[in-house]
Design an enzyme around this catalytic site. Structure first.
Site, PDB file in Angstrom:
ATOM      1  CG  ASP A   1      -2.136   0.892   1.014  1.00 21.35           C
ATOM      2  OD1 ASP A   1      -1.939   2.085   0.727  1.00 21.35           O
ATOM      3  OD2 ASP A   1      -3.269   0.393   1.134  1.00 21.35           O
TER       4      ASP A   1
ATOM      5  CB  SER B   1      -6.160   2.447   0.185  1.00 18.52           C
ATOM      6  OG  SER B   1      -4.861   2.985   0.335  1.00 18.52           O
TER       7      SER B   1
ATOM      8  CG  ASP C   1      -7.479   0.070   6.457  1.00 15.52           C
ATOM      9  OD1 ASP C   1      -8.105   0.945   7.076  1.00 15.52           O
ATOM     10  OD2 ASP C   1      -6.500   0.329   5.728  1.00 15.52           O
TER      11      ASP C   1
ATOM     12  CB  THR D   1      -6.104  -2.825   0.895  1.00 16.94           C
ATOM     13  OG1 THR D   1      -5.689  -1.470   0.722  1.00 16.94           O
ATOM     14  CG2 THR D   1      -5.496  -3.693  -0.182  1.00 16.94           C
TER      15      THR D   1
ATOM     16  CG  ASP E   1      -2.776   1.168  -2.703  1.00 14.86           C
ATOM     17  OD1 ASP E   1      -1.572   1.482  -2.641  1.00 14.86           O
ATOM     18  OD2 ASP E   1      -3.538   1.200  -1.722  1.00 14.86           O
TER      19      ASP E   1
ATOM     20  CG  HIS F   1      -2.488   8.407  -1.326  1.00 13.88           C
ATOM     21  ND1 HIS F   1      -3.702   7.767  -1.408  1.00 13.88           N
ATOM     22  CD2 HIS F   1      -1.996   8.135  -0.102  1.00 13.88           C
ATOM     23  CE1 HIS F   1      -3.937   7.135  -0.280  1.00 13.88           C
ATOM     24  NE2 HIS F   1      -2.911   7.338   0.539  1.00 13.88           N
TER      25      HIS F   1
HETATM   26 ZN    ZN Z   1      -2.931   6.357   2.321  1.00 14.16          ZN
END
Ligand code: ZN
Length: 463
Positions: free
Chosen positions: A66, A115, A167, A169, A382, A426
């Site tokens: 991630d 994500s 979470d 993912t 991701d 991100h």
């Molecule tokens: Zn993040």
């Protein structure tokens, strides 16, 4: 965790059904054409035999770092094995790149994903809005996931993470919610349509228990401790619901090792995220004194399994469930979640330690595939993250720190997507993808991350 706004739109997804014809052709081709046919992957070539009427692969292991873009991988490589060294994930010779963008409610591109939308892309083959989990943009309808399809086709299924199993993912495989924050029955503020009272399927953990993967390992005990508010389990905790569904619950490494293989296993090794492996000083305005990372985190309980240990245990559990009559094995997703979490906090030691922990899980998967050649291993991310590797005499405007690497070099890492006290963001870069095993050649080139869905469907013969 950062989100961008939402819209709707173009259908980028490649549906499983559309692959049925291609699959029929593939299974009649010689093995060398379907088993990692890329140049440079000769050691894999032809090892996995195609069998008429049988899917190209028995097993798929999908490993997700991630927030693990090329900068995050390079920082971990430079620090540990050195600039000229190679991590386990670097040894996969068949490589490509994946776009990572999400969409708004109308389907127009949003250039930086979160994500939830990122995982939805490969879990369902469809892009969605940031924050949403395996539901459509605009219409907010549930999308069938790889795990649901694999289970329906008789495969064993598993999901391993260093985050809560609720979470974004892992949730993208086992649940469909309007917003990723709806992890437990007490967390449903952002998901009015998904509540059981409104006729929905409930929170992520409730849906995950109902999806019933054979192996579910990570953190998130706090989400399972919440009380179900509607439906047949009203007034009981989600953990009680899981036990009623047959789950054995394990809390540490020893209990995981002792888990039986005739019942599904739920590993809850922390209240939420698992504590990270490494610690160090975070990046700071103007930089830090040169530092070495502390490779033991005193806040990490001794019985906490590493991601590699959980991956090995999951592979053992899933292998024991292999259908000997059909040869059908399993689908396993493994997520290194805190690469992202630590990069958000501009914590390079935490981030590198988690990247290396993820890489050891990749090594476990590759060792398994070496003994089970009908296994497709895919490693990807991701989205990219905020890390930059800078000249060691630079004076960057944002946060930075200097790490002294194992080979004695000085590596200056900068984080400048948010100011002091803020959360790093991100980034919208394409991410690397690498594969080994049957159909590995399908990761070559630049493609959408949604196409991983079609690749896994084709490998396992899912429709
Ligand atoms: Zn993040």
């Amino acid at each position: 965790m950062s989100r961008t706004s939402t819209h709707r739109g173009r259908r980028w997804a490649r549906r499983c059904a559309a692959l049925a014809t291609a699959l029929l052709v593939l299974v009649t081709l010689p093995a060398a054409s379907t088993a990692d046919g890329a140049g440079g992957a000769d050691r894999d070539r032809g090892r996995a035999k195609t069998v008429p009427g049988r899917a190209p692969a028995d097993n798929v292991i999908l490993l997700i770092g991630d927030g693990m873009g090329d900068a995050e991988i390079t920082a971990a490589r430079d620090y540990s094995v050195g600039a000229a060294g190679r991590l386990a994930l670097d040894t996969l010779a068949t490589t490509g790149r994946r776009t990572t963008f999400s969409v708004d409610e109308r389907g127009r591109p949003v250039y930086v994903t979160d994500s939830a939308a990122g995982a939805t892309a490969w879990a369902t083959g469809r892009r969605t809005v940031n924050g949403r989990v395996s539901k459509t943009p605009g219409t907010n309808r549930p999308l069938p996931t790889l795990l649901e399809k694999a289970r329906r086709h008789g495969y064993a299924t598993g999901s391993v993470t260093t985050a809560s199993v609720a979470d974004a993912t892992p949730a993208a495989l086992t649940a469909h919610v309007t917003d990723r924050s709806c992890k437990g029955p007490a967390d449903m503020a952002e998901c009015p349509a998904d509540t059981r009272a409104a006729g929905g399927a409930g929170s992520v953990v409730e849906q995950t228990v109902a999806a019933r993967p054979d192996v579910l390992l990570g953190g998130g005990a706090d989400h399972f401790a919440q009380t179900v508010t509607d439906g047949p389990y009203r007034g009981r905790t989600v953990l009680e619901q899981a036990r009623a569904a047959g789950y054995q619950v394990v809390r540490d490494r020893a209990e995981l090792a002792a888990a039986r293989t005739d019942r599904p296993v739920l590993g809850l090794f922390a209240p939420d995220y698992l504590p990270v492996e490494w610690t160090g000083a975070p990046a700071a305005p103007g930089g830090t004194a040169p530092q070495r990372c502390a490779v033991r985190n005193p806040a990490r309980p001794g019985g906490t399994p590493t991601l590699a240990e959980s991956t090995r245990a999951a592979l053992g559990q899933l292998t024991a469930r292999r259908d000997r009559a059909t040869g059908k094995g399993f689908l396993l997703q493994v997520e290194g979640a805190s690469i992202d979490d630590r990069a958000h906090e501009a914590d390079p030691c935490g981030q590198i330690g988690e990247t290396l922990a993820f890489d050891r899980a990749v090594a476990v998967a590759l060792a398994y595939a070496a003994h089970h050649p009908r296994t497709l291993v895919i490693v990807t991310a991701d989205h990219g993250h905020a890390t930059q590797i800078l000249p060691d005499d630079a004076r960057p405007a944002g946060l930075s720190t200097t790490l002294v690497t194992d080979e004695g070099g000085r590596m200056l890492l900068g984080y400048a997507t948010a100011g002091p006290g803020g959360t790093q963001e991100h980034t919208g870069v394409t991410v690397p993808v690498a594969a080994r095993g049957p159909l590995a050649h399908r990761v070559l080139g630049l493609r959408g991350n949604t196409e991983l869905f079609g690749t896994v469907c084709a490998a396992l013969g899912l429709r």
